[in-house]
Design an enzyme around this catalytic site. Structure first.
Site, PDB file in Angstrom:
ATOM      1  N   ASP A   1     -10.316   2.687   2.341  1.00 44.63           N
ATOM      2  CA  ASP A   1     -10.459   1.953   3.609  1.00 44.63           C
ATOM      3  C   ASP A   1     -11.215   2.770   4.665  1.00 44.63           C
ATOM      4  O   ASP A   1     -12.130   2.266   5.333  1.00 44.63           O
ATOM      5  CB  ASP A   1      -9.083   1.571   4.173  1.00 44.63           C
ATOM      6  CG  ASP A   1      -8.442   0.421   3.406  1.00 44.63           C
ATOM      7  OD1 ASP A   1      -9.173  -0.434   2.892  1.00 44.63           O
ATOM      8  OD2 ASP A   1      -7.201   0.387   3.328  1.00 44.63           O
TER       9      ASP A   1
ATOM     10  N   LYS B   1       0.811  -1.223   0.000  1.00 47.50           N
ATOM     11  CA  LYS B   1       0.000   0.000   0.000  1.00 47.50           C
ATOM     12  C   LYS B   1       0.849   1.280   0.000  1.00 47.50           C
ATOM     13  O   LYS B   1       0.429   2.291  -0.551  1.00 47.50           O
ATOM     14  CB  LYS B   1      -0.956   0.007   1.199  1.00 47.50           C
ATOM     15  CG  LYS B   1      -2.073  -1.040   1.073  1.00 47.50           C
ATOM     16  CD  LYS B   1      -3.080  -0.910   2.201  1.00 47.50           C
ATOM     17  CE  LYS B   1      -4.152  -1.976   2.087  1.00 47.50           C
ATOM     18  NZ  LYS B   1      -5.233  -1.808   3.072  1.00 47.50           N
TER      19      LYS B   1
END
Ligand code: ATR
Length: 272
Positions: free
Chosen positions: A104, A68
């Site tokens: 997220d 990420k």
């Protein structure tokens, strides 16, 4: 109908990912013509794997551990929430350019506000942890206008420096576990402690019967954090809803269509 657009989740490992199931369900439900696969990238080969995917005409990627941060560095442009998160879980490719987003935190907020029916506005919120998972949640949580957001971490200095980055975005304070006082409306466990069946060392009186204790982790059985919170009167929720909602937000970014998450969540719950 033309050739389907190509999407994938990229990670290492990636075999466990539920994203192919979720996106296939969203595509079937909304009639979108796409494929969604798993891409295992070598640990030192993330950028090369993304470039190859782009050259082959791929339209978008979900990025999972441990890439990420690399995805954040690789993207040509970033959304505001990806910049704030310092990490990217969604790449959208158009005209050869790569946009990095992070869905997220928004997935977490949607799961709390819509699925758990608990609006964050005016609430006292406690976020446990100061790593990547916590960082990604902060801006979306502040954008939901809680009365206060307290970030508490085992290593207090990390909470302080993280909170410093968000000063000016809302009422946010840092704290160590020992200094926590009073009851919170929502306690979110963004530490990685549940992975090892450990419990963040918080006092039980941060919970009461009106508290929602939310663990970003999910598994078949409740986590130790959820069991502890429930013992002290709190309602509990795990991160499966967050997983489905972050996927829906990625799907929306890619396709401009919002899937109905409820049936996908229900089906996944029976499989998890
Ligand atoms: P992630 O990307 O999952 O957030 P990370 O960046 O490695 O992973 O961060 C892990 C977080 O979990 C940190 O906040 C860590 O606390 P420290 O900063 O003090 O290390 C927290 N954490 C991990 N194990 C923990 C435990 N047993 N008790 C409390 N906090 C824990």
């Amino acid at each position: 109908m033309g050739a389907p657009d190509r999407y994938a989740v990229i990670g290492h490992p990636v075999a466990h990912s539920k994203s192919p199931y979720i996106h296939a369900a969203f595509a079937a439900q909304t009639g979108q013509n796409l494929t969604y696969e798993r891409l295992l990238a070598p640990l030192d080969g993330f950028a090369a794997a993304v470039r190859e995917f782009v050259e082959q005409g791929g339209k978008g990627l979900n990025v999972t551990l441990p890439f990420k941060l690399e995805a954040h560095a690789l993207a040509d442009t970033l959304t505001e929430r990806a910049r704030a998160a310092g990490a990217v879980n969604t790449l959208k490719i158009s005209d050869g350019l790569i946009l990095g987003d992070n869905t997220d935190g928004v997935g977490l907020v949607t799961d709390i506000e819509r699925n758990a029916a608990l609006p964050l506005r005016g609430k006292k919120v406690l976020l446990l942890g100061a790593g990547g998972a916590a960082r990604g949640a902060i801006l979306p949580l502040l954008n939901a206008c809680p009365a206060s957001l307290t970030v508490a971490n085992r290593t207090a200095a990390k909470a302080s420096s993280l909170v410093g980055e968000f000063a000016g975005h809302g009422n946010i304070v840092a704290c160590d576990f020992g200094a926590l006082q009073g009851v919170f409306d929502i306690v979110i466990n963004a530490t990685s402690a549940s992975l090892d069946d450990h419990l963040p060392a918080v006092r039980p009186d941060i919970f009461d019967s009106a508290t929602l204790a939310y663990d970003m982790m999910y598994r078949k059985e409740p986590t130790v954090f959820m069991l502890f919170a429930a013992q002290h009167g709190a309602a509990t929720r795990d991160g499966l809803g967050m997983l489905v909602e972050q996927a829906a937000e990625s799907f929306f970014l890619w396709r401009g269509v919002r899937p109905d998450t409820a049936p996908v969540y229900a089906e996944l719950r029976t499989k998890t």
